[in-house]
Design a protein around this motif. Sequence first.
Motif, mmCIF file in Angstrom:
data_model
loop_
_atom_site.group_PDB
_atom_site.id
_atom_site.type_symbol
_atom_site.label_atom_id
_atom_site.label_comp_id
_atom_site.label_asym_id
_atom_site.label_seq_id
_atom_site.Cartn_x
_atom_site.Cartn_y
_atom_site.Cartn_z
ATOM 1 N N HIS A 188 42.929 -9.173 47.277
ATOM 2 C CA HIS A 188 41.551 -9.345 47.397
ATOM 3 C C HIS A 188 40.886 -9.848 46.112
ATOM 4 O O HIS A 188 41.372 -9.605 45.118
ATOM 5 C CB HIS A 188 40.881 -7.776 47.761
ATOM 6 N N PRO A 189 39.979 -10.597 46.284
ATOM 7 C CA PRO A 189 39.556 -11.456 45.132
ATOM 8 C C PRO A 189 38.944 -10.518 44.091
ATOM 9 O O PRO A 189 39.009 -10.678 43.117
ATOM 10 C CB PRO A 189 38.209 -12.084 46.079
ATOM 11 N N ASP A 190 38.522 -9.313 44.594
ATOM 12 C CA ASP A 190 37.903 -8.194 43.566
ATOM 13 C C ASP A 190 39.086 -7.764 42.565
ATOM 14 O O ASP A 190 39.028 -7.600 41.321
ATOM 15 C CB ASP A 190 37.418 -7.090 44.112
ATOM 16 N N ARG A 191 40.391 -7.659 43.305
ATOM 17 C CA ARG A 191 41.577 -7.256 42.321
ATOM 18 C C ARG A 191 41.889 -8.228 41.567
ATOM 19 O O ARG A 191 42.416 -7.914 40.307
ATOM 20 C CB ARG A 191 42.836 -6.814 43.393
ATOM 21 N N LYS A 192 41.785 -9.499 41.924
ATOM 22 C CA LYS A 192 42.345 -10.630 41.025
ATOM 23 C C LYS A 192 41.193 -10.623 39.991
ATOM 24 O O LYS A 192 41.625 -11.045 38.791
ATOM 25 C CB LYS A 192 42.154 -11.898 42.033
ATOM 26 N N SER A 193 39.882 -10.486 40.198
ATOM 27 C CA SER A 193 39.121 -10.701 39.354
ATOM 28 C C SER A 193 39.172 -9.375 38.097
ATOM 29 O O SER A 193 39.164 -9.662 37.261
ATOM 30 C CB SER A 193 37.493 -10.304 39.808
ATOM 31 N N GLU A 194 39.825 -8.126 38.578
ATOM 32 C CA GLU A 194 39.803 -7.152 37.717
ATOM 33 C C GLU A 194 41.095 -7.520 36.898
ATOM 34 O O GLU A 194 41.112 -7.080 35.611
ATOM 35 C CB GLU A 194 40.248 -5.774 38.533
ATOM 36 N N ALA A 195 42.055 -8.029 37.256
ATOM 37 C CA ALA A 195 43.286 -8.497 36.749
ATOM 38 C C ALA A 195 43.083 -9.573 35.611
ATOM 39 O O ALA A 195 43.356 -9.574 34.330
ATOM 40 C CB ALA A 195 44.393 -9.129 37.716
ATOM 41 N N GLN A 196 42.031 -10.337 35.901
ATOM 42 C CA GLN A 196 41.753 -11.316 34.875
ATOM 43 C C GLN A 196 40.942 -10.743 33.710
ATOM 44 O O GLN A 196 41.179 -11.275 32.663
ATOM 45 C CB GLN A 196 41.040 -12.374 35.596
ATOM 46 N N LYS A 197 40.142 -9.858 34.127
ATOM 47 C CA LYS A 197 39.177 -9.091 33.112
ATOM 48 C C LYS A 197 39.985 -8.289 32.184
ATOM 49 O O LYS A 197 39.953 -8.242 31.017
ATOM 50 C CB LYS A 197 38.104 -8.323 33.744
#
Length: 286
Positions: A188-197
């Motif tokens: 999910h895009p939210d998980r990808k965003s969390e990984a990037q952060k």
Amino acid sequence: MAKAVMKSARKPAAKPASKAAAKPAAKAAAKPAAKTASKAAAGKTAAKAKARPAKKPALTISMLKPSVNNMTVRVFARAAGLDHAETDAWGHTRSPEYMARNPAHLTPMIEDKGLPRGVLWESCAIMQYLSNKHGLEKFYPKAPAKRAMIDSAMFYLIGTLYPYVARATYPALGFPQYAGEVGHSDAHPDRKSEAQKAAVAAIAEPLEVFHSFFRDGKPFIGGKTPSIADIRLAATLEFLAVIDYALPKWASEYMAAMEKKLGKAYAGPAGDVRGYIAHVRSQAKA
């Protein structure tokens, strides 16, 4: 009377007017002939120069302008004053011709006759090889202890710092992420965003290691002058601009010092990376 006659007899006879006039005339005639011959010789020399094929650069670098990995070798080749030519490999790294030479399909890649397979990729390996080949101790010292510190800094960068930088910046740069990572998955895009952060947050620690351990109060990792490890580090930090990463003061000053020290050798390739980042940012705002 006899004396008078003798004196008169001893005086040389006057030179014929025709001979006296002949010398200047001969010189005057010789000048145009000499000029004509000189022009003819110059023409032959120019013709020979035109006929000679242009000297092929000793080193060829296949590269991608937007990449900091490629920027590293481009800066190094310029700073070292190496005779080289650059080939833009954008869109060609998967071609049969490129893959036949470089099955890893990576850039930067150099072509050099002294290499067992004729080519070499990986930016750090390329700089090490060229430094060894050309005796560039200024960038890569021969003393075992000093060289070990340069090697350690580079391996720490490509093994620890750069993976964090890649995870933090590749999504914004539009570069594909590595297989097996969250950014490459169907998460999910939210998980990808969390990984990037998380990757962005992790950058601070290895950065501080470069500051406190590898530089240790010196202007550069190499001491008073930049080493190949410095070129690799400064180039890597260029990517952080795409995410507006707040560099610590020392890092900003370090990058400015690198550009000042290396001048056009750094500014040219860095300009290509910065130009790409500016383009990406403008597209995101549009």
